[in-house]
Design a protein around this motif. Structure first.
Motif, PDB file in Angstrom:
ATOM      1  N   SER A 238       0.827  -1.207   0.000  1.00  0.00           N
ATOM      2  CA  SER A 238       0.000   0.000   0.000  1.00  0.00           C
ATOM      3  C   SER A 238       0.862   1.258   0.000  1.00  0.00           C
ATOM      4  N   ASN A 239       1.954   1.248   0.770  1.00  0.00           N
ATOM      5  CA  ASN A 239       2.869   2.397   0.769  1.00  0.00           C
ATOM      6  C   ASN A 239       3.571   2.540  -0.574  1.00  0.00           C
ATOM      7  N   ILE A 242       1.216   4.168  -3.081  1.00  0.00           N
ATOM      8  CA  ILE A 242       1.126   5.623  -2.877  1.00  0.00           C
ATOM      9  C   ILE A 242       2.327   6.325  -3.509  1.00  0.00           C
TER      10      ILE A 242
END
Length: 313
Positions: A238-239, A242
């Motif tokens: 998820s990081n 981003i």
């Protein structure tokens, strides 16, 4: 925290961008030098109908001021013509085709990738004890291990490169259908590319940090890297997603002409992210700036001791 700490480390080590930029320019100059002797032949096969020129114009026009749906449609036409030219090249001049393929898909990624291990070596010094390792010194000192790493890493990445090219072409082909789908196409393409690269980066994000932190060989590093990644795979993914979306936004806003700044910046951010991920997955304390030490929630004495032993070396 992983993303925020990566950004803090980026500003603390911003000077590395300029050093990486110089290296990238040198590699790009070498790339041009290797293609220059066969450029005329390439033009005969790949640019006979202006395919390469149209493709270059389409890529250069991708920025915030462009009509993105129309540009993507032109991009698909240009890429299709280019691939047809490459297929023709393989049937008429196989040695030239092999030479070009080797340079574009293996040698150049190999040379660009040589910057990664020295970058993470300098980050290791800063994050572990605020020690400033010289980038050039780390590059020369780690050149043998870095070359061996990229030798295998580039081979592993070849199927991923083929897959993303296939995915992009399939999505771009939807532009030929016309209708309302052409307005959905940019979002579908952006999300697909960012998810793909985030997944690929996540999967191998522990490889180089493990080699640097534990000073081990590339195969042990790959094994330890996988273990670190799968401790918190979804959080890392998820990081990474981003970060990919932010990097895509930067490229979209400033366009391809800014690639010699955006490229080193993107590479430094991703390398910092990998080191932060590894430190936090291993439960290791690290500096993000002169006044801040991050202590992950689960600090393992064994991991800390291994870290201190490696630093003493």
């Amino acid at each position: 925290m992983m993303f925020k700490n990566s950004m803090k480390l980026l500003f603390a080590n911003f000077s590395t961008i300029w050093k990486t930029m110089v290296y990238y320019i040198l590699v790009t100059a070498l790339f041009v030098g290797l293609l220059y002797p066969v450029w005329g032949l390439l033009g005969e096969y790949l640019n006979a109908d202006g395919a390469m020129t149209k493709l270059f114009d389409s890529v250069m026009s991708i920025n915030i001021a462009s009509n993105l749906p129309a540009t993507l449609s032109e991009l698909y036409v240009g890429l299709s013509a280019l691939f047809n030219g490459i297929l023709t090249l393989f049937t008429t001049n196989v040695w030239l085709a092999i030479y070009i393929s080797f340079i574009v898909f293996y040698l150049i990624p190999f040379l660009y990738g040589l910057a990664d291990l020295p970058i993470q070596e300098t980050l290791f010094g800063y994050m572990s004890s605020l020690t400033k390792y010289g980038y050039a010194h780390s590059f020369v000192r780690k050149l043998g291990k870095s070359a061996l790493l990229q030798l295998f890493k580039c081979l592993i990445m070849l199927p991923f490169s083929a897959l993303i090219i296939f995915i992009v072409m399939q999505i771009l082909s939807l532009a030929t259908l016309g209708g309302s789908i052409i307005y959905i196409l940019p979002f579908l393409l952006i999300i697909s590319i960012c998810v793909f690269f985030a997944f690929k980066r996540t999967l191998f994000s522990g490889w180089i940090p493990a080699i640097v932190v534990y000073d081990c060989n590339i195969f042990v590093g790959l094994s330890r890297g996988f273990k670190a990644v799968f401790r918190r795979f979804w959080k890392i993914l998820s990081n990474a997603l981003i970060i990919m979306l932010i990097l895509f936004g930067l490229n979209y806003i400033f366009g391809l002409p800014a690639i010699f700044i955006i490229g080193p910046l993107s590479n430094l951010i991703l390398n910092i992210f990998e080191m932060v991920m590894f430190y936090e997955s291993q439960g290791m304390r690290y500096y993000v700036d002169l006044d801040t030490i991050v202590t992950p929630k689960t600090v393992s004495y064994t991991h800390l001791r291994a870290h201190e032993t490696r630093h003493d070396l």
